[in-house]
Motif scaffolding. Structure first.
Motif: not given
Length: 788
Positions: A47-48, A181-188, A217-220, A448-452
């Motif tokens: 989580t953030e 699932l979005v705040n669990t290990a399942g997201r990763k 995606y960004i958090r993961t 990071a790859s997601f920043f662009k």
């Protein structure tokens, strides 16, 4: 009497340690194994960071929103800007990608071009129906796909801003993850093992560069990058401090002993996190390297004292006893002050800082205990140091440094104070220019790859960070009243005019789309129905949304019809800009929504984070002041002199002011990462002041109250350790700049900068102030010397 008790305690402790060496080593080994087993409880955070206390009004409003609509940060977007897309081959690859994602158990809903639904009027049954936008049987016809492209960009304003940018031709899909699932290990697992491989396959097949974003995606990816950096930090800091240590001491066994202590300290720090069940966050990830940097200073003080004692009398037993009784006492005070500096973070009311402050303060004292036990015990089993191991004590550059410092303190105190005053005044001007700023994305690595991809979505769709507005009509089914819909539409028009925000989405969009469908899909009728049209059209709209799997709007009105949700996205803007945006929205809300009939809340993760940054800045100033006051009281108890406490505090407040000034001049804002600089730096920089003052107090007794002689003897003995520890700390924290996270880079760089000035202050300013504050005594000493 009290001094006798204190000395007696430390001498007794020395005897206990040296008489029970094997027992203590076995106990430390058992504790290390225990903490090692706690590593199995470690995991990354999903989580953030929430920087606000749980009972803060912004958190309460956000929680109320979640209770009504569930997790809002569950959207992943996949998009592109490529004219080659609308061809049979590329469309088929896209269809395969989206269909595969839709079948994933982690996905609740996919809104994508390939299975897009459009609202049409069923004149026979007098209702609207959701029909496929694309006829899959014609998808192999290039001419048909070109027609689809034209219709999408010209006839479906409902999806504009949500799925496409009409002006640039950018297209994206919205993947809504399972909220549970979005705040669990399942997201990763979903992101790294399902989503990313499918995207790579699509790009390889078509040559189209996909842009992926959204908070899940960004958090993961961010957490995965952070996990990789933990090993880098530990390895870099351990290598750096070990090399510097060896350079100073030129002793393999002294270096080896230090490395063993640091590795055990890292094991204990990770073990403490696991024992408490705390997650690894961007803050707790820096605890192990922090312990390495702090722990090596303890090793320097104890080993340097041991070697000084051996050089003096060549008696190992006596040397080890004095290491524990003399340096053990002063290093306990320095580590205690450092621990207090970290512990004050616990009073900010922030859970993240509470965890960081608690674990760090515990491990600062733990690594001190390890050093106090292991250094004397290991040396007791070893032969006496050879001459080459003691050579560093007489090195020319150290002697030159101390001679220069002594000369300055003796005869150039006025110049020292003038330099202090100039630095202080210049710093104050910089402090006035400091700003508070922070954002969820701003703390993430620019490489990071997601920043662009974030920049792509900011340009094409005005951002990916959700901002939510919840409207409480205070009546069941109040949302669908014509007056409420009109008010929401007026607010959405205001949102659309704010350049930092994206096109909003709510039930209003569906109502407008319903009218367009009623008029046979003519885009000119994408607007709110008139009062005459409303009853009939809204009844059609309800029939169109019965199938929850195809109902995009189901998440925008609660089951009672009392609460409505307006979702927009915002760019990565700073705290000041966000405050202006919030003010604009609040002004419009107060203007169109009467408070007696509506309760409107502005919330969302990004907004809560930014409010947390401001809250943290204000409260951390209080915690820093509390730390200074607490350390001052501790030093007053130790030295029993207000003058000496004042000298120490004046000395170590200057480096904090200089760092603050540099932040102002260079535009480095106060944010969650940089705010920590002050508590950490003050807790560490005051250590050298305590070492000097403790030695000065001891020498004052030995020299029968002679101030000058005591000041310069204390300066000569502690000056070596002060120089060594300062250099190690400066370069140790500099390893943080190897990070790809801008906040961590700033943290390491600013602390190193602070400690550079702290070294100058403790070597030159502090002894000068002591002589000035004891001016009467020093003049009396001079007169006595003249009489003799």
């Amino acid at each position: 009497m009290k001094n006798t008790i204190q000395v007696g305690f430390w001498e007794k402790l020395a005897r206990i340690i040296l008489k029970n060496r094997i027992t203590i080593l076995v106990l430390l080994a058992a504790l290390t194994i225990f903490f090692g087993f706690q590593w199995r409880n470690l995991s990354m955070t999903y989580t953030e960071a929430n920087l606000l206390p749980k009972n803060h009004i912004a958190n309460k409003e956000y929680q109320k929103f979640l209770d009504k609509f569930g997790e809002e940060g569950n959207l992943v977007v996949i998009g592109f800007q490529d004219k080659r897309f609308f061809t049979p081959k590329n469309y088929a690859a896209w269809n395969e990608l989206m269909t595969g994602l839709k079948k994933s158990k982690e996905v609740d809903l996919v809104v994508s071009l390939n299975d897009l639904k459009k609202l049409e009027k069923d004149t026979v049954n007098e209702k609207f129906v959701l029909s496929p936008f694309i006829d899959q049987s014609k998808a192999l016809d290039p001419a048909y796909l070109k027609n689809v492209q034209h219709e999408l960009f010209n006839n479906l304003p409902f999806y504009e801003g949500l799925l496409f940018n009409k002006e640039s031709g950018s297209v994206r899909s919205a993947i809504y993850m399972n909220k549970n699932l979005v705040n669990t290990a399942g997201r990763k697992t979903f992101i790294l093992e399902n989503l990313v491989p499918k995207i790579n396959k699509f790009e390889k097949t078509t040559g189209i560069d996909l842009k992926v974003s959204g908070m899940p995606y960004i958090r993961t990816i961010n957490a995965d990058d952070m996990k990789g950096e933990i090993g880098l930090f530990i390895g870099a800091s351990l290598l750096t401090v070990s090399l510097i240590f060896f350079f100073f001491f030129r002793s393999f066994r002294a270096t080896f002993i230090s490395i063993v202590i640091l590795i055990v300290g890292v094991t204990w720090s990770f073990g403490t996190l696991g024992l408490f069940g705390y997650k690894i966050t961007i803050l707790t990830a820096i605890i192990p390297p922090l312990i390495i940097v702090i722990g090596i200073t303890n090793c320097i003080f104890l080993i340097n004292k041991y070697q000084q004692e051996i050089k003096l009398h060549n008696n190992q037993a006596k040397a080890l006893q004095r290491v524990i009784s003399k340096i053990g006492h002063s290093t306990f005070m320095t580590n205690l002050t450092a621990a207090i500096g970290f512990a004050t973070l616990m009073i900010t009311g922030n859970e993240l800082l509470f965890e960081f402050g608690l674990v760090t303060s515990i491990n600062v004292l733990s690594v001190y205990t390890l050093t106090l036990f292991i250094v004397p015990i290991i040396y007791s089993f070893m032969p006496l140091p050879k001459a080459k191991h003691l050579y560093h004590l007489d090195k020319t550059y150290i002697s030159t440094l101390l001679n220069t410092v002594t000369t300055i303190v003796k005869g150039k105190k006025t110049i020292v104070y003038c330099i202090y005053a100039v630095l202080f005044l210049v710093s104050l001007n910089g402090v006035r220019q400091m700003k508070v700023s922070g954002s969820l994305i701003g703390e993430m690595p620019k490489t990071a790859s997601f920043f662009k991809d974030i920049l792509f979505y900011e340009k094409e769709f005005n951002g990916v960070m959700p901002l939510e507005i919840m409207v409480d009509t205070k009546k069941k089914k109040g949302v669908m009243k014509a007056s409420t819909i009109r008010k929401m539409d007026e607010l959405q028009n205001t949102i659309a005019e704010i350049p930092e925000l994206a096109k909003p989405v709510s039930v209003v969009n569906l109502v407008k789309y319903s009218k367009q469908a009623f008029y046979n899909g003519n885009p000119e009728y994408y607007q709110l129905p008139t009062s005459q049209e409303q009853t009939f059209i809204l009844s059609y709209a309800k029939n169109a949304t019965k199938n929850s799997k195809e109902n995009l709007m189901k998440a925008y009105v609660d089951s009672t019809g009392q609460y409505a949700r307006i979702t927009t996205f915002m760019k990565d803007i700073g705290t000041d800009e966000m405050a202006v945006v919030e003010q604009k929205l609040r002004k419009k809300i107060d203007e169109i929504f009467p408070k007696e009939r509506y309760e409107v809340t502005i919330t969302g993760k990004a907004l809560v984070f930014q409010k947390g940054t401001t809250y943290l800045a204000h409260n951390l100033i209080e915690s820093l002041l509390f730390a200074i006051a607490t350390i001052a009281i501790l030093m007053l108890y130790l030295f029993r002199s207000f003058k000496m406490v004042a000298a120490s505090l004046i000395t170590n407040i200057l480096p904090l002011c200089i760092t603050s000034g540099l932040m102002g001049y260079f535009g480095i804002p106060l944010k969650p990462s940089t705010i920590l600089v002050f508590s950490i730096a003050f807790g560490i920089s005051v250590d050298n002041a305590i070492q000097f003052m403790a030695k000065y107090k001891h020498d004052l007794i030995q020299n029968k109250g002679k101030v000058k002689k005591s000041v310069f003897s204390a300066l000569r003995e502690t000056g070596v350790s002060t120089f060594y520890t300062s250099v190690v700390l400066i370069l140790g924290f500099a390893t943080f700049t190897l990070s790809s996270f801008s906040g961590t880079i700033a943290l390491g760089g600013l602390i190193s900068c602070t400690l550079v000035f702290a070294m100058f202050a403790n070597l030159v300013v502090l002894p000068s102030l002591v002589l000035t504050f004891e001016k009467k005594k020093t003049k009396k000493e001079e007169l006595e010397n003249l009489e003799k």
